[in-house]
Design an enzyme around this catalytic site. Structure first.
Site, mmCIF file in Angstrom:
data_model
loop_
_atom_site.group_PDB
_atom_site.id
_atom_site.type_symbol
_atom_site.label_atom_id
_atom_site.label_comp_id
_atom_site.label_asym_id
_atom_site.label_seq_id
_atom_site.Cartn_x
_atom_site.Cartn_y
_atom_site.Cartn_z
ATOM 1 N N ASP A 297 11.073 -26.229 -35.330
ATOM 2 C CA ASP A 297 9.797 -25.537 -35.397
ATOM 3 C C ASP A 297 9.951 -24.080 -34.961
ATOM 4 O OD1 ASP A 297 6.928 -25.652 -35.891
ATOM 5 O OD2 ASP A 297 6.705 -25.380 -33.739
ATOM 6 N N SER A 430 0.680 -27.199 -57.151
ATOM 7 C CA SER A 430 1.554 -28.147 -56.462
ATOM 8 C C SER A 430 2.829 -28.427 -57.247
ATOM 9 C CB SER A 430 0.806 -29.466 -56.214
ATOM 10 O OG SER A 430 0.309 -29.992 -57.424
ATOM 11 N N HIS A 451 1.026 -22.918 -51.900
ATOM 12 C CA HIS A 451 0.659 -24.321 -52.075
ATOM 13 C C HIS A 451 0.112 -24.901 -50.772
ATOM 14 C CE1 HIS A 451 2.123 -28.728 -52.723
ATOM 15 N NE2 HIS A 451 0.838 -28.609 -52.958
ATOM 16 N N GLU A 463 3.396 -24.049 -48.489
ATOM 17 C CA GLU A 463 4.612 -23.616 -49.175
ATOM 18 C C GLU A 463 4.337 -22.270 -49.849
ATOM 19 O OE1 GLU A 463 7.303 -27.108 -50.980
ATOM 20 O OE2 GLU A 463 5.244 -27.181 -51.689
ATOM 21 N N ASN A 501 6.990 -31.698 -53.115
ATOM 22 C CA ASN A 501 6.741 -32.658 -54.199
ATOM 23 C C ASN A 501 8.020 -33.034 -54.928
ATOM 24 O OD1 ASN A 501 4.013 -33.310 -53.996
ATOM 25 N ND2 ASN A 501 3.396 -31.404 -54.971
#
Length: 719
Positions: A297, A430, A451, A463, A501
């Protein structure tokens, strides 16, 4: 000057009060690394050696007090044997106990954050004063460990066992008003008065008005609870916390056990109990992966910060396409202070978007996070419009119309003519290629993907997709806007499905192949939920929507026909063909009924079970391990391919995207850490064995084989 180090200095004022200041050189925050802990011991030795001192004040020269231990040292430290970890803990206990046992009163002047080890330092002083914006907390359970430097011992004796359990098991950062209410601090004062208030505490203690020795006696003694009270506090909380934390996160319950076991003991014995539990937790895979998650992170935030630092701020945004998604984007922008125009061609769509924003602001108001006036003020940041009249003043436009390349292309070409030459255009797509969508734009360098994940207000990931002609300036501005919206942006390169995706659909491909071979999809869901996913694949498909899944799957099949195209009809296609779209029309792999809160609740549906039988080619029994392997291998393999294809820059970004975007089980650390944990060679062997039967979706890449042969891992700190 009594002491001067790299992170700590101690000076003496005219009233015989020593001031110990934390100010770690070349860092923006104070952290308790091994070197800083050593300095603290030396500084306290120097204070003890100074004659005539009548009190000690701890303070910070930075915007925060101490943010905690230096987590970058954890993997190396926890990799040692338990005896060495135990020795380190005993050393720190000795230093903190030495602070607590000084022959004069002590006080902490707390500004900003005092978390983890920082909180444990201030608990070692007799008194604590904080500013209104400061926060105190022990978040160690979020890293899979328990507080190990006295937090499990001192906090229950300062604020009571029930309050301490809530703080420690929840890993919360606690505001000043809450700290004062439970007695964690003695006063909350404005920042300008902080040191004066702390020095006043010491003066009153030396005058006998405040009994600092009684404070110490309470912290050194057993908890003031009779056996019945102990049973009520500890047994009740263990059951509740275990239910909330779940079986994969043992640290919160372990912390309660530490407090319980130490309740009847004095300081030394209670600290020994705490140290033993800390060592036990530090050696777990969960701790290892959660620490890795924290470090990942930090990598993601650092990279995002570098992009954002080069960008002009987005002062006025716009979203094209209202509805649920547009309304969610508008809400998120407005709630974080960036005014946004919300445009659509239909009045009813505008109203739907505003309704979504009002609903979300209303929820904040119902939780006490916003006043009625605050809601009105935030809503005023959203300006609905049916025209492009005000678009000449917009810095960034998010296109959020239907997921259709022709429609998106037309809308983007249209809006480009209405904005300035410097306005950034971003498509909330997406799956559709950003390079393809840029083909008809006059300024493709000003265009990229942005996205968002649904629901926008809950999902942390955005994204940011770079097309072939996207400029660095466009990426930087979009990253900066995502950060301003409170999101975690990860920059990826363009390809079908981008990163998340592209990785998710091989997982669904594994699910389709399992069902085809005779696996009960409801059992597959249960196995994967037990594995750690928030929902199984069939349930997730119902949430995503079968129409969305079929469309995205077609994009993936076109982009990667060798491994993602299927000749046989899948269970997903069967659901779609029979108008079972999932939650959006209350029937998919499951049927959906409203619960008491009006939310969809899934129930088993015989009609769906019968329909799925159409695609079953054989009836095989699968073990839990086989189900997990057939689901996880394609997902992990596609993550590897995305890294090798330079779709994503680092393993840290790849793993964080999956955790933030699709709920990959955090305690497993991400897809690439999952491979490291299994062993790269072992993973390759497993993938090869499955690929023989199931094809290229499961086949290892040449790069991964090379890693296996050379003993390399994705993370240098891999076990």
């Amino acid at each position: 000057m009594i002491y001067q180090g790299n992170a700590i200095s101690v000076a003496r004022n005219g009233d015989d009060i020593a001031t110990l200041t934390f100010d770690l050189k070349d860092e923006s925050v104070n952290k308790l690394s091994g070197a800083v802990i050593k300095e603290l011991g030396e500084a306290l030795d120097a204070v003890r050696g100074e004659s005539g001192v009548k009190g000690l004040m701890l303070k910070s020269a930075k915007d925060a007090f101490i943010v905690g231990a230096d987590i970058t040292e954890f993997h190396a430290m926890f990799g040692k044997d338990e005896a060495e970890i135990q020795g380190m803990l005993e050393q720190v206990h000795g230093i903190f106990n030495g602070l607590e046992d000084l022959p004069f009163p002590t006080v902490s002047a707390i500004n900003g954050l005092a978390l983890g080890g920082g909180c444990e330092v201030v608990l070692s002083t007799d008194f604590r004063v904080m500013t209104p914006d400061a926060k105190i907390g022990l978040p160690e359970t979020k890293l899979g460990i328990v507080p190990g430097w006295g937090g499990c011992v001192r906090l229950p004796r300062v604020i009571g066992a029930d309050n301490a359990i809530e703080w420690i098991a929840g890993g919360t950062e606690n505001r000043a008003d809450a700290c004062l209410k439970v007695g964690a601090v003695d006063a909350v004062v404005p920042a300008d008065d902080l040191e004066a208030a702390a020095l006043d505490m010491l003066a009153r203690a030396n005058a006998g008005e405040l009994d600092f020795k009684a404070r110490r006696e309470e912290k050194n003694s057993a908890l003031n609870l009779n056996p019945v009270e102990q049973m009520m506090v500890f047994e009740t909380s263990k059951g509740y916390v275990a239910g909330k934390a779940g079986p994969h996160y043992p640290a919160p319950v372990e912390a309660i056990k530490v407090i319980q076991k130490g309740a009847g003991e004095g300081r030394a014995r209670a600290q020994a109990i705490e140290a033993k539990a800390f060592c036990k937790m530090a050696k777990t895979d969960v701790c290892y992966n959660l620490v890795g998650l924290f470090l990942n992170d930090q990598v993601v935030k650092k990279k995002g910060g570098k992009y954002a630092s080069k960008a002009q701020p987005v002062r006025q945004a716009a979203v094209l396409g209202a509805g649920i998604m547009g309304g969610g984007i508008a809400y998120q922008s407005a709630s974080k202070g960036t005014p946004i125009l919300m445009k659509d061609i239909k009045e009813d769509a505008i109203e739907l978007g505003l309704k979504e924003a009002r609903k979300l602001f209303g929820k904040q108001a119902s939780r006490g996070k916003l006043s009625v006036e605050g809601v009105a003020e935030k809503l005023a940041n959203i300006r609905p419009t049916l025209s492009y009249g005000d678009f000449d003043n917009v810095d960034l436009v998010v296109e959020a119309v239907v997921e259709n390349p022709k429609v998106k292309g037309a809308v983007l070409s249209e809006v480009e003519q209405q904005v300035s030459d410097n306005t950034i255009l971003a498509s909330n797509t997406s799956t559709i290629s950003i390079t393809r969508l840029a083909e008809n734009l006059k300024r493709p360098e000003n265009f990229c993907g942005m996205h968002f994940f649904n629901p926008v207000h809950r999902m942390p990931l955005v994204e940011v997709i770079r097309g072939e002609k996207t400029s660095d300036a466009a990426v930087a501005a979009t990253v900066a806007y995502a950060k301003a919206m409170g999101k975690t942006p990860i920059v990826v390169n363009d390809c079908p499905g981008f990163l998340v995706n592209r990785v998710l659909f091989p997982y669904f491909g594994g699910f389709s192949l399992l069902v085809e071979k005779g696996a009960d999809y409801q059992r597959v869901d249960k196995v994967m939920e037990k594995f750690g996913w928030p929902m199984g694949p069939a349930y997730l498909l119902d949430v995503v929507g079968m129409d969305t899944a079929v469309h995205a799957n077609a994009v993936m099949a076109e982009g990667f026909p060798d491994r993602m195209a299927r000749d046989a009809k899948t269970a997903i296609q069967v659901m779609f063909d029979n108008d079972r779209l999932g939650q959006k029309n209350a029937k998919g792999f499951y049927a959906y009924e409203e619960d008491r809160k009006g939310k969809p609740r899934k129930v088993s549906d015989e009609a769906a079970i019968e329909l799925v039988k159409q695609v079953v080619s054989e009836n095989r029994e699968f073990s839990d391990e086989e189900i997990i392997a057939r689901m996880m291998v394609p997902l992990c393999m596609e993550t590897v391919r995305c890294l090798e294809d330079d779709i994503v820059g680092t393993p840290a970004e790849a793993d964080m995207a999956l955790i933030y975007g699709i709920g990959f089980p955090p305690f497993r650390g991400g897809a690439l850490r999952y491979i490291d944990a299994m062993g790269v060679a072992e993973f390759v062997a497993l993938a090869d064995s499955l690929a023989e039967e199931l094809g290229p979706l499961y086949a290892p890449t040449d790069g991964l084989r090379e890693m296996a042969n050379s003993g390399k891992t994705f993370y240098a700190d891999a076990k």
